[in-house]
Design an enzyme around this catalytic site. Structure first.
Site, PDB file in Angstrom:
ATOM      1  N   LYS A  48       0.806  -1.224   0.000  1.00  0.00           N
ATOM      2  CA  LYS A  48       0.000   0.000   0.000  1.00  0.00           C
ATOM      3  C   LYS A  48       0.842   1.279   0.000  1.00  0.00           C
ATOM      4  O   LYS A  48       0.340   2.351  -0.322  1.00  0.00           O
ATOM      5  CB  LYS A  48      -0.970  -0.006   1.170  1.00  0.00           C
TER       6      LYS A  48
HETATM    7  N1  PMP Z   1      -3.577  -8.045   1.465  1.00  0.00           N
HETATM    8  C1  PMP Z   1      -3.708  -7.113   2.416  1.00  0.00           C
HETATM    9  C2  PMP Z   1      -3.167  -7.413   3.771  1.00  0.00           C
HETATM   10  C3  PMP Z   1      -4.352  -5.899   2.143  1.00  0.00           C
HETATM   11  O1  PMP Z   1      -4.487  -4.976   3.107  1.00  0.00           O
HETATM   12  C4  PMP Z   1      -4.866  -5.687   0.847  1.00  0.00           C
HETATM   13  C5  PMP Z   1      -5.581  -4.400   0.535  1.00  0.00           C
HETATM   14  N2  PMP Z   1      -6.917  -4.303   0.974  1.00  0.00           N
HETATM   15  C6  PMP Z   1      -4.718  -6.689  -0.120  1.00  0.00           C
HETATM   16  C7  PMP Z   1      -4.061  -7.852   0.221  1.00  0.00           C
HETATM   17  C8  PMP Z   1      -5.283  -6.581  -1.511  1.00  0.00           C
HETATM   18  O2  PMP Z   1      -4.650  -5.615  -2.300  1.00  0.00           O
HETATM   19  P1  PMP Z   1      -5.506  -4.746  -3.317  1.00  0.00           P
HETATM   20  O3  PMP Z   1      -6.353  -3.815  -2.477  1.00  0.00           O
HETATM   21  O4  PMP Z   1      -4.516  -4.011  -4.138  1.00  0.00           O
HETATM   22  O5  PMP Z   1      -6.376  -5.651  -4.099  1.00  0.00           O
END
Ligand code: PMP
Length: 344
Positions: A48
């Site tokens: 992130k």
């Molecule tokens: N794993 C974790 C621990 C996350 O916080 C997130 C984001 N919500 C994701 C995977 C998935 O990533 P994305 O939001 O880019 O699909």
């Protein structure tokens, strides 16, 4: 003149360029080569960081964001941490509306990074005034000079991964990657990375990982929103009870669904086989990989990249707590969780 120092100007310069690490033991009986993109090496310990930096800098470039403004976001924790980190360096206030499903460690970490945190009930519909979406929207309306990042409906989320994660994986595998396996929450990671990889080689298979209790896989298969798919589940950051526009369903070939229990055991197994202390969704991704392998989709020519989104330290009171695992019924009665205590 003094020699130039070998230093970074600030922590933001360490975002991205995370390592691709070969998996040696957890996949040892499988045909093909398997590599993990370990996003915990970002300074905020998750993928992130990439979207926080990209979205805030894009808002600055567009003149939407001015010094002293407030950043508002909904987040299961990681995005909030990254936005708080970027806000500190760039001098913004940070307000975060988070789900009550988020681990206490994550919420404390957000507060440690100077963010103001609102904890909202997890199991209400998105349009309920108590949901973290509604709370963030209301705070945005009430707070003068605020910017609402809205990662689920912000296409820049996809661009962040198109610009960085995709090219990194392409270069790290010398363009030989055959399959990408990635968890889908907002969908930004899988969509942006897939868009880049498919622009280089449309034959690369892109497989999303979804949770039981989420609508994403069914939506991909039918393009219809089926509310009967939705029920509470434990994995944080994976799957959704709505359809995010930050997911480009057209670049994803298929989804695999994983259970809370198998994903939790897989997360613990990654630490114990590969020495990589990564989070619950990394376990989900490996669990998805195992299920795909059982379906026979890989062969000796496969070069598979699996994304590990964050670090295990965020789950000390959950997946990495024996007490929590037992409370969920994830251990059988034989499981030994004793620590040897040496008496004085
Ligand atoms: N794993 C974790 C621990 C996350 O916080 C997130 C984001 N919500 C994701 C995977 C998935 O990533 P994305 O939001 O880019 O699909």
């Amino acid at each position: 003149m003094a020699d130039q120092l070998h230093v970074y100007d600030n922590v933001l310069q360490l975002i991205g360029n995370t390592p691709l690490i070969k998996l040696n033991r957890i996949t040892k009986d499988f045909d093909g080569d398997f590599y993990a993109k370990v996003e915990a090496f970002n300074p905020g310990h998750s993928s992130k960081d990439r979207i926080a930096l990209h979205i805030l800098e894009e808002a600055e470039r567009k003149g939407v964001l001015k010094p002293g403004d407030t950043i508002i976001e909904t987040t299961s924790g990681n995005t909030g941490f990254s936005i708080a980190m970027v806000s500190i360096i760039k001098g913004y206030e940070c307000i975060l509306a988070v789900s009550s499903k988020s681990s206490p460690d994550k919420i404390d970490a957000l507060k440690a990074m100077g963010a103001k945190v609102y904890v909202c009930p997890a199991n209400v519909s998105a349009d309920d005034p108590r949901s973290y979406y509604s709370v963030a929207k209301r705070l945005h309306e009430e707070t003068k000079g605020s910017v609402y990042i809205n990662q689920y409906f912000n296409e820049s989320n996809i661009d962040a991964h198109f610009n960085t994660t995709g090219p990194e994986i392409w270069n790290q595998t010398n363009g030989e990657i055959t399959h990408l396996i990635a968890c889908s929450g907002t969908g930004g990671t899988i969509s942006g990375t897939a868009r880049f990889l498919k622009s280089k080689n449309p034959n690369i298979k892109i497989i999303g990982v979804d949770a039981y209790g989420s609508v994403i896989q069914k939506y991909h298969a039918t393009r219809e929103f089926d509310a009967s798919e939705i029920y509470p589940y434990r994995i944080e950051g994976l799957g959704k009870n709505l359809i995010p526009t930050a997911t480009d369903f057209d670049v994803i070939d298929s989804f695999v669904k994983v259970s809370d229990e198998t994903a939790a055991h897989s997360a613990r197994e990654i630490a114990q086989t590969e020495g990589l202390f990564v989070g619950y969704t990394s376990g989900a991704a490996i669990q998805g990989l195992k299920q795909l392998e059982a379906e026979g989709i890989f062969d000796s020519n496969s070069k598979v990249v699996v994304i590990f989104p964050d670090h295990g330290s965020r789950y000390m009171s959950k997946v990495f707590s024996d007490k929590w695992m037992r409370a969920q019924g994830f251990f059988d009665s034989e499981h030994n969780e004793e620590v040897q205590t040496i008496e004085y």
